[in-house]
Design an enzyme around this catalytic site. Structure first.
Site, mmCIF file in Angstrom:
data_model
loop_
_atom_site.group_PDB
_atom_site.id
_atom_site.type_symbol
_atom_site.label_atom_id
_atom_site.label_comp_id
_atom_site.label_asym_id
_atom_site.label_seq_id
_atom_site.Cartn_x
_atom_site.Cartn_y
_atom_site.Cartn_z
ATOM 1 N N ASN A 132 2.207 2.918 -10.744
ATOM 2 C CA ASN A 132 0.779 3.252 -10.669
ATOM 3 C C ASN A 132 0.559 4.760 -10.698
ATOM 4 O O ASN A 132 -0.245 5.274 -11.471
ATOM 5 C CB ASN A 132 0.156 2.676 -9.390
ATOM 6 N N ASP A 133 1.285 5.478 -9.849
ATOM 7 C CA ASP A 133 1.123 6.927 -9.832
ATOM 8 C C ASP A 133 1.869 7.599 -10.982
ATOM 9 O O ASP A 133 1.404 8.604 -11.522
ATOM 10 C CB ASP A 133 1.584 7.513 -8.491
ATOM 11 N N HIS A 167 -6.385 -11.113 13.387
ATOM 12 C CA HIS A 167 -5.246 -11.973 13.678
ATOM 13 C C HIS A 167 -5.304 -13.264 12.858
ATOM 14 O O HIS A 167 -4.328 -13.695 12.264
ATOM 15 C CB HIS A 167 -5.242 -12.300 15.177
ATOM 16 N N GLU A 200 7.614 8.597 -8.742
ATOM 17 C CA GLU A 200 6.233 8.444 -9.202
ATOM 18 C C GLU A 200 5.672 9.768 -9.725
ATOM 19 O O GLU A 200 4.544 9.828 -10.179
ATOM 20 C CB GLU A 200 5.351 7.891 -8.078
ATOM 21 N N ARG A 260 4.065 -1.302 2.587
ATOM 22 C CA ARG A 260 3.318 -0.058 2.832
ATOM 23 C C ARG A 260 3.094 0.062 4.336
ATOM 24 O O ARG A 260 2.777 -0.925 4.998
ATOM 25 C CB ARG A 260 1.974 -0.124 2.130
ATOM 26 N N CYS A 283 8.018 -0.951 -8.299
ATOM 27 C CA CYS A 283 7.109 -1.604 -7.360
ATOM 28 C C CYS A 283 5.647 -1.358 -7.694
ATOM 29 O O CYS A 283 4.778 -1.562 -6.870
ATOM 30 C CB CYS A 283 7.405 -1.169 -5.922
ATOM 31 N N ARG A 329 8.040 1.786 3.227
ATOM 32 C CA ARG A 329 7.705 3.119 2.741
ATOM 33 C C ARG A 329 7.028 3.919 3.848
ATOM 34 O O ARG A 329 6.120 3.416 4.517
ATOM 35 C CB ARG A 329 6.758 3.001 1.543
ATOM 36 N N ARG A 351 -6.627 6.903 -12.269
ATOM 37 C CA ARG A 351 -6.612 5.446 -12.395
ATOM 38 C C ARG A 351 -7.982 4.822 -12.131
ATOM 39 O O ARG A 351 -8.342 3.797 -12.673
ATOM 40 C CB ARG A 351 -5.594 4.897 -11.382
#
Lengths: 572, 88
Positions: A449-450, A184, A426, A291, A497, A327, A460
């Site tokens: 990225n992918d 938290h 992707e 995410r 993204c 997502r 990667r």
């Protein structure tokens, strides 16, 4: 006294220097207080209840909706007849009001802590919190953080109610002995932009009130009583940090528009709802990627609909009306989520992951989609599906979303009936049929990225192949070009993204390729904003056209690097 | 005395928010006793802590009993709340 350095876990970036303020909210109160006569003790208890209720009511008035709900539940607990019966029975047995409150709240907490439902079990902490407040009122101690001057707060850990109502302007930094980067405290510190270090062993033994502390939220180090030379260096860094922040704040409100009038939407990526506030503070116009994995990691059972609903609703509220693209679950056999019982795969990146997993686990998928649609009433929700590789994937995902919507409508549960729906691009196959996919979505977001990894067949994370992982490779750029044309041909917008969007060289090329939205880690926003405001779109476009004709990533770099250097934005 | 049985379709069962809404609903009928039963435990619906301690989750069945001058009105209000999915 010589300076000492303690090492913890970096939880929220930034640097703080100031006097320590040790919060001992969890120190045990006087448990065996001398009891007066029962009538007097009952009266003290009633007065304490009234005082705490006034405090909570006052806190509620200034709190955000979520905190207001927590405080409302605490007020109901405070007035709970079961609590009152137990306290009065304790007083009748000869206990003082403090001891009777401690005993009663501990019994009630234990009752909740023994339940099967993990969410209900956590409410035990709320009962204990109410008990602490009552005992504090009875003994005249303050609860919660009541800072009177700027300070670095030092604590074992901070509970949500400790931090509600604290004056943020006085809170220079936070250091806690317990907690990890998702505690938290850490989430709150990030969303407030306050440097924090958590998980510092031996902290409370070594720090006293008023001791000078330097907190480095990037490295996780805490310096106790820094030597004059260390303090001087820190002050210089603080000065530079303040100047950079002032410049960023001045620029955060400026539109990401090129000198010749091409407007790009700058958005932030978020891993947890609290990140949304950090992105907004740095001038994000939207959240391009939230995410949802954070909800599923580091636990022993999947989150239920209510927990997911609360988390998504928090993100939407923090975004204050800006679009938040959430997502759906993007995990597979390579991520450690033991309770899903996923088999080990030979080739997890080509295996049962993301949508493929969700299609096999409709329980998981429906729970998430229902929570998303319900949360949609709190802001501007967009739902995004990862790892779409065929038209059928998209149609099946949309059908699942429709199933969730219909179930909510039939049950009369409030929800967002028609959020924007998009997909990640992707997988190369999706890029190559983007003209067909575009007809059935509201937007695309290219996950570079992918996409890079699948296009170039390079892992990667492979230590020997890092030089082959090339986001600006012409093959990748050509796929992106294909996707942008397909989207625009169908009147849809397209964003990026992946990390490429937050890298100046990548952002320059993406701008030139006609991408409408760039979503990145919030710290990259100021740099990319400056870049876009400096480069004429027609130059970026001409550069991108030339890059598409290149044969290697090196050629692209040789073309683009001089333009970046001329714009002199990379170092800023 | 009126008695009714409900199946909790709300995903969160009687979590803090639905339970708090139930308690607040009951508070509107001060002279009427309202009890909630799950399995062999029955508690006062005026006590948030007791309602939470039932541990009622989605799919569970609870029985509500109201007794007093406003028992019909209280039951109707509770039915609206529970059957409406606690959409306070």
């Amino acid at each position: 006294m010589a300076e000492r350095v303690l090492q913890g876990v970096a939880a929220a970036p930034g640097l703080a220097l100031g006097p320590a303020w040790v919060h001992r909210g969890d120190a045990p109160g006087p448990s065996a207080s001398a009891a007066g006569d029962p009538a007097a003790e009952r009266r003290r208890f009633q007065e304490a209840v009234a005082a705490v209720d006034r405090d909570l009511e006052r806190l509620q008035a200034g709190a955000d909706p979520q905190a207001r709900e927590i405080l409302g539940a605490h007020r109901l607990m405070l007035a709970d007849p079961e609590l009152h019966n137990r306290v009065e029975a304790g007083i009748a047995r000869g206990l003082g009001a403090e001891a009777a409150v401690q005993e009663a709240t501990e019994e009630l907490a234990a009752l909740l802590a023994g339940l099967e439902d993990p969410y209900l079990r956590e409410r035990a902490a709320d009962v204990r919190d109410v008990g602490r407040r009552l005992v504090a009122a009875l003994t005249g101690r303050a609860v919660g953080l009541r800072l009177e001057a700027p300070a670095v707060v030092v604590a074992r850990d901070l509970a949500p109610t400790d931090t509600i109502g604290v004056d943020r302007r006085l809170l220079l930094g936070i250091v806690t002995e317990q907690g990890g980067p998702t505690s938290h405290t850490a989430i709150l510190a990030r969303s407030w932009g306050i440097p924090a270090v958590v998980g510092v062993p031996g902290l409370l033994e070594q720090v006293q009130d008023g001791m000078t502390l330097a907190v480095d939220g990037e490295t996780g180090t805490v310096v106790l009583e820094p030597a004059p030379e260390t303090a001087r260096q820190l002050e210089e860094r603080l000065q530079a940090q303040a100047e950079a922040r002032a410049r960023e704040q001045a620029e955060a409100g400026l539109p990401a528009e090129t000198p010749d009038g091409r407007r790009v939407e700058l958005a932030g990526n978020a891993k947890v709802p609290g990140d949304v506030a950090a992105a907004v503070e740095r001038g994000a116009e939207a959240i391009g990627l939230l995410r949802s994995e954070f909800l599923f990691m580091g636990r022993s059972a999947p989150p239920d609909e209510e927990e997911q609903y609360q988390a998504y609703a928090e993100a939407l509220r923090l975004a204050g009306g800006r679009r938040v693209i959430i997502r759906t679950l993007d995990i597979g056999g390579d991520k450690g989520i033991p309770y899903l019982g996923l088999p080990r795969e030979e080739n997890p990146f080509l295996g049962v992951r993301a949508l493929r997993l969700c299609f096999r686990r409709p329980d998981l998928f429906q729970t998430q989609l229902r929570a998303l649609l319900r949360a949609g009433v709190h802001g501007r929700l967009a739902v995004m599906f990862p790892m779409v590789s065929t038209l059928d994937d998209l149609r099946q995902a949309r059908a699942a979303l429709e199933e969730a919507r219909a179930a909510l409508a039939a049950a009369g549960v409030p929800h967002a009936p028609a959020p924007e729906v998009g997909i990640m691009i992707e997988v190369p196959s999706a890029a190559l049929i983007a003209h067909r996919l575009a007809q059935e979505v509201d937007f695309f977001s290219i996950g570079t990225n992918d996409l890079v990894q699948y296009t170039l067949a390079v892992d990667r994370g492979h230590p020997e192949l890092t030089s082959l992982y090339q986001p600006i490779h012409p093959a990748v750029l050509r796929l992106i070009d294909e996707v942008v044309r397909a989207a625009h041909g169908a009147g849809k917008w397209v964003g990026v993204c992946g990390e490429m969007a937050g890298d100046p060289l990548g952002a320059l090329l993406l701008l030139g390729l006609g991408v409408d939205e760039l979503s990145m880690a919030p710290p990259a926003l100021p740099k990319v904003r400056r870049l876009i405001r400096a480069v004429p779109f027609r130059e970026a476009e001409a550069l991108a056209r030339q890059a598409l004709a290149c044969g290697t990533a090196e050629e692209v770099e040789t073309l683009a690097r001089p333009m970046l250097e001329r714009l002199a934005v990379e170092s800023g | 005395m009126v008695e009714r049985t409900f199946t909790l379709t709300h995903a969160a069962g009687l979590h803090a928010r639905p339970a708090a809404l139930l308690v607040q609903t009951v508070q509107r009928f001060p002279g009427t006793e309202v009890l909630v039963r799950k399995g062999d435990r029955e508690v006062s619906a005026r006590s948030l802590l007791s309602v939470l301690s039932l541990g009622a989750s989605q799919g569970d069945t609870i029985t509500v009993r109201c007794e007093g001058p406003q028992e019909e009105e209280a039951m109707a209000a509770i039915a609206r709340l529970v059957e409406g999915g606690f959409d306070g």
